[in-house]
Design a protein around this motif. Sequence first.
Motif, PDB file in Angstrom:
ATOM      1  N   LEU A 125       0.815  -1.211   0.000  1.00 11.21           N
ATOM      2  CA  LEU A 125       0.000   0.000   0.000  1.00 11.21           C
ATOM      3  C   LEU A 125       0.852   1.266   0.000  1.00 11.21           C
ATOM      4  N   ALA A 126       2.171   1.113   0.101  1.00 10.72           N
ATOM      5  CA  ALA A 126       3.069   2.267   0.175  1.00 10.72           C
ATOM      6  C   ALA A 126       3.846   2.490  -1.111  1.00 10.72           C
ATOM      7  N   THR A 127       3.582   1.704  -2.155  1.00 15.19           N
ATOM      8  CA  THR A 127       4.350   1.796  -3.389  1.00 15.19           C
ATOM      9  C   THR A 127       3.839   2.915  -4.297  1.00 15.19           C
ATOM     10  N   VAL A 128       4.650   3.262  -5.282  1.00 18.74           N
ATOM     11  CA  VAL A 128       4.236   4.256  -6.272  1.00 18.74           C
ATOM     12  C   VAL A 128       2.929   3.842  -6.932  1.00 18.74           C
TER      13      VAL A 128
ATOM     14  N   ALA B 197       8.553   5.888   2.611  1.00 21.20           N
ATOM     15  CA  ALA B 197       7.157   6.218   2.288  1.00 21.20           C
ATOM     16  C   ALA B 197       7.032   7.679   1.864  1.00 21.20           C
ATOM     17  N   ALA B 198       7.777   8.561   2.518  1.00 20.12           N
ATOM     18  CA  ALA B 198       7.751   9.971   2.144  1.00 20.12           C
ATOM     19  C   ALA B 198       8.335  10.180   0.755  1.00 20.12           C
TER      20      ALA B 198
ATOM     21  N   ALA C 179       5.762   8.959  -1.766  1.00 20.14           N
ATOM     22  CA  ALA C 179       4.633   9.884  -1.892  1.00 20.14           C
ATOM     23  C   ALA C 179       5.020  11.136  -2.674  1.00 20.14           C
ATOM     24  N   ALA C 180       6.268  11.582  -2.518  1.00 15.05           N
ATOM     25  CA  ALA C 180       6.723  12.794  -3.196  1.00 15.05           C
ATOM     26  C   ALA C 180       6.830  12.617  -4.702  1.00 15.05           C
ATOM     27  N   THR C 181       6.918  11.372  -5.172  1.00 11.88           N
ATOM     28  CA  THR C 181       6.939  11.145  -6.621  1.00 11.88           C
ATOM     29  C   THR C 181       5.543  11.182  -7.227  1.00 11.88           C
TER      30      THR C 181
ATOM     31  N   ALA D 220      14.324   5.743  -0.068  1.00 10.74           N
ATOM     32  CA  ALA D 220      14.201   5.086  -1.372  1.00 10.74           C
ATOM     33  C   ALA D 220      12.747   5.027  -1.805  1.00 10.74           C
ATOM     34  N   VAL D 221      12.522   5.124  -3.102  1.00 12.53           N
ATOM     35  CA  VAL D 221      11.174   5.034  -3.652  1.00 12.53           C
ATOM     36  C   VAL D 221      10.768   3.559  -3.723  1.00 12.53           C
TER      37      VAL D 221
END
Length: 295
Positions: free
Chosen positions: A202-205, A240-241, A244-246, A291-292
């Motif tokens: 649930l935290a992925t791009v 996670a941050a 989200a920023a992407t 990391a993304v």
Amino acid sequence: MSKKPLNLPPAAGVAAGVAIGAVAVGAAALAVGSSCLQLVHTRAGIARVKGIRGEHEEKIRVLQQGGVYQSATYVGERRFEPVFAYYRAFDTMFEAEPVLCAASGHGVERVLMLGGGGYAYPKHALTQHAGLVMDVVEIDPAVTRLARRWFFLDELERLAGERLRSITADARGYLTRAVAEGLRYDAIVNDCFSGSEPVRSLATVEALCQAKVCLRPGGLYLANVVSAGGGENIDFLRDAAATAATVFAHVHVVPCEDAEFGGEDNYLLIATDGDYGFEGELPLPREFYGAVLTD
């Protein structure tokens, strides 16, 4: 509980929608003793409903699993009040309403919550905001039955009526369905954990892109993120941050200290395209981002 960085390794292989939040068990809560009210087998293992007392001797029921309190409720007149600090922190979404109303003509009217657990936040939000509508996704019907028996979900359902919709589904699967059906929300709240582990999928791009599609213009995505190592490890928050920023124009982190109940630190991650500011948010320098995450 001090604000310390969190270093949580990605939880690869954790089911995508084990939909209950987490507060690590703190010594202050354990010190007053507890009594077991029910044991039940859930998708994530054995869960315990326990009766404890807070630091002021108030009666509290908790859902404990995997070494953490995954939901809690006061008993009696305070049963609709949130016990944990991070539940109260979810109300941060309403700080965006003045700007949201000015830009779109409406406030936070419809919320999707990923992670029902004991329905602690829906109880609070729906009784405090008369016009609010909430869809709550919980993967495990056994947990929902516990919520009705021990955590006053049955009473909330009577009070809220059609403003509350309980959905038994995998959280990531529900996002896919919501995108396909064109469902839109003003806020999406992610409180999904498997024991103390975050639901990484649930935290992925890809997941956040789905969430963004399901938000109305100016909508907010909020996630409860928990530290590890006694608050020393915030790697998952940093990742996670960065992720989200992407996807969103703005990322905010608000600490949610809980000295009475938290053995770890909770942080509220907020991602949005709206231009908002939130009380108590931390500065996020470039080097903070990790990391993304991808599927």
